[in-house]
Motif scaffolding. Structure first.
Motif, PDB file in Angstrom:
ATOM      1  N   ILE A 246       0.861  -1.311   0.006  1.00  0.00           N
ATOM      2  CA  ILE A 246      -0.206   0.216   0.221  1.00  0.00           C
ATOM      3  C   ILE A 246       0.857   1.070   0.074  1.00  0.00           C
ATOM      4  O   ILE A 246       0.510   2.399  -0.459  1.00  0.00           O
ATOM      5  CB  ILE A 246      -1.005  -0.072   1.205  1.00  0.00           C
ATOM      6  CG1 ILE A 246      -1.983   1.022   0.870  1.00  0.00           C
ATOM      7  CG2 ILE A 246      -0.359   0.170   2.429  1.00  0.00           C
ATOM      8  CD1 ILE A 246      -3.046   0.822   0.077  1.00  0.00           C
ATOM      9  N   ALA A 247       2.109   1.179   0.707  1.00  0.00           N
ATOM     10  CA  ALA A 247       2.932   2.512   0.708  1.00  0.00           C
ATOM     11  C   ALA A 247       3.298   2.668  -0.883  1.00  0.00           C
ATOM     12  O   ALA A 247       3.447   3.794  -1.285  1.00  0.00           O
ATOM     13  CB  ALA A 247       4.170   2.246   1.698  1.00  0.00           C
ATOM     14  N   THR A 248       3.636   1.571  -1.435  1.00  0.00           N
ATOM     15  CA  THR A 248       4.276   1.805  -2.998  1.00  0.00           C
ATOM     16  C   THR A 248       2.981   2.371  -3.803  1.00  0.00           C
ATOM     17  O   THR A 248       3.298   3.283  -4.543  1.00  0.00           O
ATOM     18  CB  THR A 248       4.959   0.547  -3.375  1.00  0.00           C
ATOM     19  OG1 THR A 248       3.742  -0.478  -3.578  1.00  0.00           O
ATOM     20  CG2 THR A 248       6.041   0.247  -2.847  1.00  0.00           C
ATOM     21  N   PHE A 249       1.811   1.957  -3.460  1.00  0.00           N
ATOM     22  CA  PHE A 249       0.712   2.453  -4.067  1.00  0.00           C
ATOM     23  C   PHE A 249       0.710   3.915  -4.105  1.00  0.00           C
ATOM     24  O   PHE A 249       0.521   4.729  -5.152  1.00  0.00           O
ATOM     25  CB  PHE A 249      -0.466   1.772  -3.647  1.00  0.00           C
ATOM     26  CG  PHE A 249      -0.777   0.384  -4.321  1.00  0.00           C
ATOM     27  CD1 PHE A 249      -0.104  -0.574  -4.917  1.00  0.00           C
ATOM     28  CD2 PHE A 249      -1.953  -0.301  -3.930  1.00  0.00           C
ATOM     29  CE1 PHE A 249      -0.152  -1.529  -5.436  1.00  0.00           C
ATOM     30  CE2 PHE A 249      -2.420  -1.718  -4.544  1.00  0.00           C
ATOM     31  CZ  PHE A 249      -1.392  -2.300  -5.051  1.00  0.00           C
ATOM     32  N   VAL A 250       0.579   4.279  -2.792  1.00  0.00           N
ATOM     33  CA  VAL A 250       0.516   5.625  -2.506  1.00  0.00           C
ATOM     34  C   VAL A 250       1.637   6.620  -3.142  1.00  0.00           C
ATOM     35  O   VAL A 250       1.243   7.520  -3.579  1.00  0.00           O
ATOM     36  CB  VAL A 250       0.000   5.958  -0.852  1.00  0.00           C
ATOM     37  CG1 VAL A 250      -0.250   7.428  -0.802  1.00  0.00           C
ATOM     38  CG2 VAL A 250      -1.025   5.116  -0.514  1.00  0.00           C
ATOM     39  N   HIS A 251       2.628   6.058  -3.111  1.00  0.00           N
ATOM     40  CA  HIS A 251       3.814   6.687  -3.460  1.00  0.00           C
ATOM     41  C   HIS A 251       3.724   7.035  -5.034  1.00  0.00           C
ATOM     42  O   HIS A 251       3.851   8.239  -5.270  1.00  0.00           O
ATOM     43  CB  HIS A 251       4.939   6.037  -3.269  1.00  0.00           C
ATOM     44  CG  HIS A 251       6.401   6.957  -3.330  1.00  0.00           C
ATOM     45  ND1 HIS A 251       6.988   7.051  -4.462  1.00  0.00           N
ATOM     46  CD2 HIS A 251       7.257   7.503  -2.561  1.00  0.00           C
ATOM     47  CE1 HIS A 251       8.044   7.756  -4.406  1.00  0.00           C
ATOM     48  NE2 HIS A 251       8.120   7.999  -3.139  1.00  0.00           N
ATOM     49  N   VAL A 252       3.689   5.969  -5.700  1.00  0.00           N
ATOM     50  CA  VAL A 252       3.476   6.183  -7.323  1.00  0.00           C
ATOM     51  C   VAL A 252       2.189   6.999  -7.695  1.00  0.00           C
ATOM     52  O   VAL A 252       2.157   7.630  -8.727  1.00  0.00           O
ATOM     53  CB  VAL A 252       3.497   4.871  -7.818  1.00  0.00           C
ATOM     54  CG1 VAL A 252       4.939   4.122  -7.749  1.00  0.00           C
ATOM     55  CG2 VAL A 252       2.376   3.991  -7.524  1.00  0.00           C
ATOM     56  N   HIS A 253       1.368   6.942  -6.931  1.00  0.00           N
ATOM     57  CA  HIS A 253       0.075   7.781  -7.137  1.00  0.00           C
ATOM     58  C   HIS A 253       0.497   9.398  -7.242  1.00  0.00           C
ATOM     59  O   HIS A 253       0.058  10.094  -7.833  1.00  0.00           O
ATOM     60  CB  HIS A 253      -0.912   7.436  -6.154  1.00  0.00           C
ATOM     61  CG  HIS A 253      -1.569   6.412  -6.354  1.00  0.00           C
ATOM     62  ND1 HIS A 253      -2.539   5.711  -5.257  1.00  0.00           N
ATOM     63  CD2 HIS A 253      -1.869   5.273  -7.415  1.00  0.00           C
ATOM     64  CE1 HIS A 253      -2.941   4.614  -6.001  1.00  0.00           C
ATOM     65  NE2 HIS A 253      -2.429   4.414  -7.156  1.00  0.00           N
ATOM     66  N   HIS A 254       1.215   9.868  -6.100  1.00  0.00           N
ATOM     67  CA  HIS A 254       1.462  11.243  -5.779  1.00  0.00           C
ATOM     68  C   HIS A 254       2.958  11.672  -5.825  1.00  0.00           C
ATOM     69  O   HIS A 254       3.069  12.760  -5.695  1.00  0.00           O
ATOM     70  CB  HIS A 254       0.669  11.519  -4.632  1.00  0.00           C
ATOM     71  CG  HIS A 254      -0.752  11.128  -4.630  1.00  0.00           C
ATOM     72  ND1 HIS A 254      -1.755  11.806  -5.246  1.00  0.00           N
ATOM     73  CD2 HIS A 254      -1.104  10.341  -3.850  1.00  0.00           C
ATOM     74  CE1 HIS A 254      -2.866  11.177  -5.117  1.00  0.00           C
ATOM     75  NE2 HIS A 254      -2.685  10.220  -4.207  1.00  0.00           N
TER      76      HIS A 254
END
Length: 384
Positions: A246-254
């Motif tokens: 989930i951390a990688t998800f949010v990082h690449v989102h923004h």
């Protein structure tokens, strides 16, 4: 216009509302079918992911081969992430027409991730979505400036280097989002009772799962070590695997060099929701787990669009606003590259720095902006 032609050539005018910051022209182009969310479809995704979660748990209980256990840990991170995306959709009111059904399903689907439903609604819906990439408001992967980094203690700078690296992203999410926002953060008074209730539900789930797995481990191995290992293997490590995913998800989102974070006075809804996130196309069948959450721009434009209709909404937005949507394949190497390039941020210049670039930036700044203690603080840090 030529010397013999006094008629000016008119270029297509950009929509006026987005220039002022409104999202209404974007919302107007999303087709009505993008909002369709039949109950059976949401329940089908939930049932499928719950079955997968049960199978992974059973596998971890029964399997002892180290290679197989590690593979199941990776799979558990993906499966729990899939359940979490379903809960995330429910929290936005996108999964079902019924508010009550959204809440029940969202609460259940967040339990394997140890997340507090009402706490997530408060932090994610009302803060992150309302103020995406706005300085001082959006708390998720909010960047530090070179001056702030230089003023940190050596331990603080070390923690920043770990948490803003590709390997330490899970540690950032665990501390900054899960611990501070889900578990110990003090919500506003009107939210306190609901958050407290859901925290009790989460910790009850963790406690009961710990007791059951511990008893099972004792019965299968007959030792305290076996009981503890069963809890760690089946409950704790999958949770930690999820936090990394989930951390990688949010990082690449923004977070990436082309995404700008804005000063409060410069920020608009259009900038935040259309330019402050991405559309990343998951390949190799990964949407089986990701549920199209990487198609993130339309989700930020309107949270009511269910996950399985995000690509439909993206096509309409991209046609109406060509060149605006950041759209590219999802690649892990891009995430790694972004963590190396995007360490610190200058809100005035709208620019990301590596640690070395930040040190050089401070050294070149006028004395009034970079006092000696500040530049010295960065100079003691290793180069990026």
């Amino acid at each position: 216009m030529t010397a013999t032609d006094s008629t000016p050539t008119l270029e297509p005018a950009a929509p006026e509302a987005p220039a002022r910051g409104s999202l209404k022209p974007v919302l107007d182009v999303i087709p009505p079918e993008a909002y369709e969310n039949p109950t059976w479809k949401g329940l089908a995704y939930l049932a499928r992911d719950l079955v997968l979660y049960a199978l992974v748990v059973a596998g971890l209980i029964l399997v002892d081969n180290p290679i197989a256990v590690v593979a199941l840990w990776v799979l558990s991170g993906l499966v729990i992430s899939g359940l979490f995306v379903i809960a995330h959709d429910a929290a936005h009111g996108a999964l079902f027409a019924s508010k009550r059904m959204n809440r029940v399903v969202g609460t259940i689907a967040m339990l394997p991730a140890w997340h507090v439903y009402e706490g997530w609604v408060l932090g994610h819906n009302r803060i992150h979505h309302a103020y995406t990439v706005r300085e001082g408001y959006d708390f998720v992967w909010h960047p530090y400036t070179p001056e702030q980094y230089a003023a940190m203690s050596p331990l603080g700078r070390l923690r920043h280097r770990i948490e803003w690296s590709w390997l330490g992203a899970g540690a950032y999410y665990l501390r900054e989002v899960w611990w501070h926002k889900m578990i110990v953060g003090a919500p506003p008074k009107r939210w306190a009772a609901a958050v407290r209730r859901d925290r009790i539900l989460v910790w009850s789930f963790v406690a009961l799962a710990t007791l059951a797995l511990g008893a099972l481990g004792w019965a299968m191995d007959g030792t305290v070590v076996g009981a503890v290992w069963m809890v760690v293997k089946v409950l704790v490590v999958p949770f930690l695997a999820f936090t990394y995913v989930i951390a990688t998800f949010v990082h690449v989102h923004h977070i990436q060099p082309d995404i700008r974070w804005y000063r409060r006075r410069e920020w608009t809804k259009f900038k935040g929701q259309m330019e402050g996130t991405t559309v990343l196309r998951a390949r190799f069948g990964l949407n089986f787990f990701f549920h199209w959450i990487m198609v993130h721009v339309p989700h930020h434009v309107d949270m009511r669009i269910p996950m399985y209709n995000l690509e439909l909404a993206t096509a309409a937005i991209d046609e109406a606003f060509p060149g605006t949507v950041h759209d590219e394949p999802l690649r892990f190497r891009d995430f790694v590259a972004n963590t190396r390039k995007c360490r610190l941020y200058d809100f005035d210049e709208g620019r990301w720095f590596t640690y070395r670039q930040a040190r050089e930036h401070l050294a070149a700044a006028p004395p009034t902006q970079a006092e000696q203690p500040t530049s010295a603080g960065l100079a003691t840090a290793p180069g990026a």
